[in-house]
Design an enzyme around this catalytic site. Structure first.
Site, PDB file in Angstrom:
ATOM      1  N   GLY A 517      45.512  45.024  40.063  1.00 54.48           N
ATOM      2  CA  GLY A 517      45.453  43.548  40.087  1.00 54.48           C
ATOM      3  C   GLY A 517      43.874  43.005  39.914  1.00 54.48           C
ATOM      4  O   GLY A 517      43.219  43.975  39.327  1.00 54.48           O
ATOM      5  N   GLY A 519      40.511  41.332  41.150  1.00 54.89           N
ATOM      6  CA  GLY A 519      39.895  41.128  42.539  1.00 54.89           C
ATOM      7  C   GLY A 519      39.099  39.794  41.979  1.00 54.89           C
ATOM      8  O   GLY A 519      38.910  39.114  41.064  1.00 54.89           O
ATOM      9  N   GLY A 520      38.164  39.421  43.063  1.00 56.76           N
ATOM     10  CA  GLY A 520      37.133  38.280  42.914  1.00 56.76           C
ATOM     11  C   GLY A 520      36.286  38.397  41.744  1.00 56.76           C
ATOM     12  O   GLY A 520      36.114  37.284  41.203  1.00 56.76           O
ATOM     13  N   GLY A 522      36.757  41.147  39.316  1.00 56.01           N
ATOM     14  CA  GLY A 522      37.140  42.070  37.941  1.00 56.01           C
ATOM     15  C   GLY A 522      38.332  42.801  38.552  1.00 56.01           C
ATOM     16  O   GLY A 522      38.639  42.398  39.579  1.00 56.01           O
ATOM     17  N   VAL A 524      41.047  45.720  39.445  1.00 53.27           N
ATOM     18  CA  VAL A 524      41.028  46.851  40.237  1.00 53.27           C
ATOM     19  C   VAL A 524      42.070  47.738  39.653  1.00 53.27           C
ATOM     20  O   VAL A 524      43.472  47.489  39.297  1.00 53.27           O
ATOM     21  CB  VAL A 524      41.535  46.397  41.771  1.00 53.27           C
ATOM     22  CG1 VAL A 524      41.537  47.585  42.700  1.00 53.27           C
ATOM     23  CG2 VAL A 524      40.788  45.146  42.210  1.00 53.27           C
ATOM     24  N   LYS A 538      37.279  49.335  42.039  1.00 51.73           N
ATOM     25  CA  LYS A 538      37.054  47.891  41.680  1.00 51.73           C
ATOM     26  C   LYS A 538      35.854  47.764  40.495  1.00 51.73           C
ATOM     27  O   LYS A 538      34.902  48.068  40.879  1.00 51.73           O
ATOM     28  CB  LYS A 538      36.744  46.978  43.188  1.00 51.73           C
ATOM     29  CG  LYS A 538      36.829  45.780  43.015  1.00 51.73           C
ATOM     30  CD  LYS A 538      36.625  45.039  44.540  1.00 51.73           C
ATOM     31  CE  LYS A 538      36.634  43.827  44.681  1.00 51.73           C
ATOM     32  NZ  LYS A 538      36.524  43.594  46.176  1.00 51.73           N
ATOM     33  N   ASP A 635      36.126  34.395  53.062  1.00 50.89           N
ATOM     34  CA  ASP A 635      37.309  34.254  52.104  1.00 50.89           C
ATOM     35  C   ASP A 635      38.219  35.042  52.906  1.00 50.89           C
ATOM     36  O   ASP A 635      39.145  35.716  51.941  1.00 50.89           O
ATOM     37  CB  ASP A 635      36.713  34.959  50.685  1.00 50.89           C
ATOM     38  CG  ASP A 635      37.694  34.336  49.505  1.00 50.89           C
ATOM     39  OD1 ASP A 635      38.465  33.610  50.035  1.00 50.89           O
ATOM     40  OD2 ASP A 635      37.556  35.088  48.546  1.00 50.89           O
TER      41      ASP A 635
END
Ligand SMILES: *[C@@H]1O[C@H](CO)[C@@H](O)[C@H](O)[C@H]1NC(C)=O
Ligand SMILES: *[C@@H]1O[C@H](CO)[C@@H](O)[C@H](O)[C@H]1NC(C)=O
Ligand SMILES: *[C@@H]1O[C@H](CO)[C@@H](O)[C@H](O)[C@H]1NC(C)=O
Ligand SMILES: *[C@@H]1O[C@H](CO)[C@@H](O)[C@H](O)[C@H]1NC(C)=O
Ligand SMILES: *[C@@H]1O[C@H](CO)[C@@H](O)[C@H](O)[C@H]1NC(C)=O
Ligand SMILES: *[C@@H]1O[C@H](CO)[C@@H](O)[C@H](O)[C@H]1NC(C)=O
Ligand SMILES: *[C@@H]1O[C@H](CO)[C@@H](O)[C@H](O)[C@H]1NC(C)=O
Ligand SMILES: *[C@@H]1O[C@H](CO)[C@@H](O)[C@H](O)[C@H]1NC(C)=O
Ligand SMILES: *[C@@H]1O[C@H](CO)[C@@H](O)[C@H](O)[C@H]1NC(C)=O
Ligand SMILES: *[C@@H]1O[C@H](CO)[C@@H](O)[C@H](O)[C@H]1NC(C)=O
Length: 824
Positions: A517, A519-520, A522, A524, A538, A635
């Site tokens: 997926g 991430g914040g 970049g 993963v 990550k 977050d």
């Protein structure tokens, strides 16, 4: 002249008469009993013995109280369970030496037992407060009976608590039933003579408190002139208090509230002052932390932890602060002859319950260790003599119960562990070293030289290895130590470094099939190291400027955190342009996929959801209160909750987390980052964040978990998007259960569900100060719903949004969008 002389003589005579009449006696004899309206006063006038009536009672009792103390304080009662009804009672000593209390009809209501063999008995009240029966004659130390052998609820100086091994006499303190009834109540203190003797406070048949092994009482300087003395020999096991100065009035009482308290009379202020009482904290209640749990009051809100090498028996209960189940050993002991087990030293503790411990006063501590290692059933050992170098060995063969931190006067406990459990700790290195010191002191020079050479070599080796490791880390450190995000401090990050080639191999050259997926900052990837360990990588996008800051922030922060509900960082990789963080791989991905995904996962029944809520609570509690730092995550959302193979939640993504400094409670920022739907009003509107903004996000998350719906909108006027508004309106209509995810139907536990909704709503209240702290949330989840406060209206519902914020910014397609905007 004449008349004045007469007058004076007359006065003298009157005075003399008064004096001789009021001079109270201190003895009774068979011919001279004590009537209800009379008293005995001890020779120095300290104590009085007589009939008294407790408050709100009409019964008469024979008791002893202080003579010079203005508040009548009963310290001893003869006929505590058999009162004289009405006046007319009489205390007498019979010619055979028994004490007898009769009522007005001369019926015996109370008497002492046994034949004394006395010829002319007398009963005397002594200056210590002891009422004794003896043969007549001054200074005769032979008592055939004494009140000190039958304490009621009060221990006076000189009185003993404990057991006479010869006569079997067992002196205990038992509280009054109530203020108006001195008969024995349910609370009592007694010495348990098994193992290393201890004082126990009982409530009926349950243990409430224990003193810790009495032989371990440190010879501390007297506390306001009072010391505790302890004797253990072939004749008796007893403890008593000793006062250094006769003007000190000191007493130890087991009172009707079930506390054991030590009070001193203050002559200046004419009142009793409490110098000490127990149990005074949860840690002092026997068994709060269960077997192998260690209790530490200073550590709150995590009162209990498991001993090293042990884990909670029931993690779910443990998380709910229900620690009584205790802990179990993680790795089995090695029971062979020549066991490889070792010991971890736990310092400064109240030693565990010693009733089943085996005591051998002839063994030294080293011999004690050897004995323990050779017995398969031995679990721990300690010195039973606190004098340095003194012999004395105590060995536990049953589960260790009721260990608590006792930094000022605690002792050292050596807990047996499997070698593999020991290998990982620095504590062990210390104790290894302390074991080595002993031979150093006594062996000859040759061996000393050998040991020195060997250790020098070791030091050199270690240094060299550390140097090489340092060089490898230098690159990473340089990177992290360049300026980092405003909030985080500059810190050395001691992360294992993996090289780029390893990561490339592990992720199959970052193959798209391995991508988990985005991430914040970049993508993963999933990977598999050579040894089979699965990892999540990550990777920082090369283009992202903001990402670099967040990346450093995350690495800096999470490297310092360790908790089973936070995702674990395994290492990093900084090479050339590449920046990567390597995490443990979470088989079940993130919570949002389960909650809002297309597939309906059978796995996420109510029990699983409830466990997840508890886990997140624990993780967040750790961030806010329990770790060395105070951290605001900023977050928290469903996609940042990862799930391991057992569906245990782990909080991830610390890119935006901030550390709170010493006294800081909130921070105001211009850069509002986070995810709409989870942001608290004061943060979204005014840029103020604190632990309470995390609590808000947590509340939203809980409501999402219960409803299975995603909170997308901010406004009450988009109810189909606003989960919080839905929850609120159903809740106030008393239709909370309609809020629950339909797919849960049969699996729910109603009271848990309702409690979660209520807690969720409490967490999303408008005013931050009204939202509970995570430490309260965990308590709420563990308590009855009726005890929780009623939630007030959630934030946002009555707010007008500033026009520059697009209310539909974070809907449908942009789930993962993290907004960054400039606040006002
Ligand atoms: C105590 O009471 C008895 C009768 O009940 C009486 O004879 C006696 O004088 C009283 N003693 C004192 C000291 O009041
Ligand atoms: C005595 O009884 C009264 C009235 O019943 C009550 O108010 C008071 O608290 C009682 N005092 C004690 C010490 O029990
Ligand atoms: C001692 O004398 C009293 C009164 O005479 C009597 O009640 C009691 O039974 C006697 N005790 C013994 C042990 O003989
Ligand atoms: C006290 O008892 C001891 C031993 O029983 C005896 O030797 C001594 O004479 C007694 N003392 C008096 C004053 O009776
Ligand atoms: C002394 O009495 C207490 C309370 O009744 C009891 O728990 C304890 O076992 C007794 N000790 C001995 C040695 O009889
Ligand atoms: C207490 O005294 C008994 C009898 O002298 C002895 O066997 C025991 O080891 C002692 N216990 C401790 C803890 O000193
Ligand atoms: C005992 O204490 C009193 C008051 O605290 C003090 O005046 C007196 O000197 C003390 N006596 C001794 C022997 O220490
Ligand atoms: C018992 O002792 C505790 C601690 O000193 C005190 O707070 C409590 O009020 C006492 N209870 C009674 C009934 O005196
Ligand atoms: C354990 O080993 C020692 C020597 O290392 C030996 O003396 C002892 O008998 C052995 N014990 C058992 C139970 O085998
Ligand atoms: C403890 O050790 C000290 C020092 O060796 C010794 O004097 C003392 O008698 C010991 N205490 C007991 C209870 O064995």
């Amino acid at each position: 002249m004449e008349s004045s002389f007469l007058c004076r003589s007359f006065f003298l005579v009157v005075l003399f008469l008064l004096f001789s009449f009021s001079t109270a006696r201190d003895t009774i004899t068979p011919n001279h009993p004590l009537a209800d309206n009379e008293t005995l006063v001890s020779s120095d006038g300290s104590f009085v013995l007589g009939f008294f009536t407790p408050s709100n009672s009409s019964n008469r009792y024979v008791g002893i109280w202080y003579n010079k103390i203005t508040i009548q304080t009963i310290v001893w009662v003869a006929n505590r369970a058999s009162p004289v009804l009405g006046s007319g009672g009489l205390l007498s000593v019979a010619s055979n030496g028994t004490l007898i209390i009769t009522d007005q009809k001369s019926t015996v209501v109370w008497s002492t037992a046994g034949q004394s063999g006395l010829i002319s008995p007398v009963a005397q009240l002594l200056d210590t407060g002891n009422f004794v029966v003896k043969e007549d004659g001054d200074g005769n130390p032979n008592y055939t009976w004494q009140g000190f052998d039958y304490p009621t609820d009060t221990m006076l100086p000189g009185m003993k608590l404990g057991v006479d091994r010869i006569t079997g006499l067992n002196r205990t303190l038992t509280a009054w039933k109530s203020e108006s009834d001195p008969s024995p109540g349910e609370f009592y203190a007694a010495v348990d003579i098994n193992g290393d003797p201890e004082v126990y406070l009982w409530a009926g048949s349950t243990k409430r408190w224990r003193s810790g092994p009495l032989s371990g009482i440190r010879r501390s300087p007297p506390n306001r002139g009072v010391t505790v003395s302890f004797v253990n020999n072939s004749r008796e096991v007893a403890c008593s208090q000793v006062v250094s100065n006769q003007s000190i009035v000191s007493r130890v009482v087991v009172n009707q509230s079930g506390l054991i308290q030590h009070t001193l009379w203050s002559w200046e202020s004419s009142q009793w002052s409490i110098s000490w009482y127990a149990p005074s904290s949860q840690c002092e209640n026997v068994g709060t932390c269960g077997n192998y749990g260690v209790c530490s009051s200073n550590d709150s809100p995590t009162l209990c932890r498991c001993l090293q090498g042990f884990v909670p028996i029931n993690q779910a209960n443990w998380d709910l602060r229900n620690w009584a189940d205790g802990c179990v050993r993680e790795t089995k002991l090695d029971c062979r002859n020549g066991s490889t087990d070792g010991f971890v030293k736990v310092s400064g503790v109240k030693l565990p319950v010693s009733a089943n411990a085996v005591v051998d006063m002839s063994l030294s501590l080293d011999e004690c260790r050897a004995v323990c290692l050779h017995s398969c059933s031995c679990i721990a050992y300690a010195s039973s003599n606190i004098s340095v170098g003194g012999n004395g060995c105590m060995v536990w063969v049953t589960a260790l119960l009721d260990i608590s931190m006792f930094p000022s006067a605690g002792q050292d406990l050596y807990v047996r562990l499997a070698a593999s459990e020991l290998a990982t700790t620095s504590e062990n290195r210390n104790s290894l070293w302390s074991r080595m010191k002993f031979p150093l002191e006594i062996v000859g020079l040759d061996l000393l030289l050998v040991i020195l050479t060997v250790s020098l070599t070791c030091v050199v080796c270690l240094r060299w290895r550390r140097y090489r490791r340092k060089r490898a880390l230098a690159a990473a450190n340089n990177f992290f130590n360049e300026q980092s995000d405003e909030g985080t401090r500059r810190n050395d990050v001691d992360l294992p470094s993996l090289d780029f080639a390893t990561i490339v191999a592990a992720t199959d050259s970052f193959s798209p099939t391995n991508k988990l997926g985005e991430g914040g900052y970049g993508p993963v990837y999933k990977g598999k190291l050579g040894d089979g360990q699965e990892i999540a990588v990550k990777r920082l996008s090369k283009t992202s400027q903001q990402g670099t800051v967040e990346f450093k922030n995350e690495a800096n922060l999470i490297a310092k955190l360790q908790n089973r509900y936070l995702v674990r960082l395994l290492g990093c990789c900084i090479e050339g342009e590449e920046r990567m963080l390597i995490y443990e791989y979470m088989v079940n991905n993130s919570l949002d996929a389960f909650l809002f995904g297309q597939q309906t996962y059978a796995a996420l029944d109510w029990q699983a959801r409830y466990r997840i809520i508890l886990g997140i609570t624990r993780g967040l509690l750790y961030l806010h209160h329990d770790s060395r730092l105070r951290i605001i995550h900023r977050d928290l959302k469903a996609s940042n909750i990862l799930l391991d193979k057992d569906m245990n939640p782990k909080i991830s993504d610390f890119g935006m987390a901030r550390i709170l400094g010493g006294e800081e409670t909130d921070i105001r920022t211009k850069k509002v980052v986070g995810t709409y739907g989870y942001m608290s009003p004061e943060y979204a509107m005014d840029g103020i964040f604190s632990v309470k903004s995390d609590v808000y996000s947590f509340g939203v998350l809980v409501l999402e978990i219960v409803s299975g719906k995603k909170n997308r909108g901010l406004y009450a006027f988009t109810p189909h998007l606003n989960v919080v508004a839905q929850a609120w309106s159903l809740w106030i209509d008393g239709k909370g259960l309609e809020f629950v995810d339909e797919s849960l139907s049969y699996t729910i536990t109603m009271h848990e569900v309702l409690k979660c909704i209520k807690v969720g709503l409490l967490c999303v209240q408008e005013r931050p100060e009204e939202r509970p702290l995570m430490s309260s949330v965990i308590l709420m989840l563990g308590s009855d719903i009726a005890t929780l406060p009623e939630p007030r209206q959630p934030g946002f519902l009555n707010r007008i949004f500033p026009s520059e914020i697009d209310p539909f910014l974070n809907n449908e397609a942009s789930n993962e969008l993290t907004a960054s905007l400039v606040g006002r």
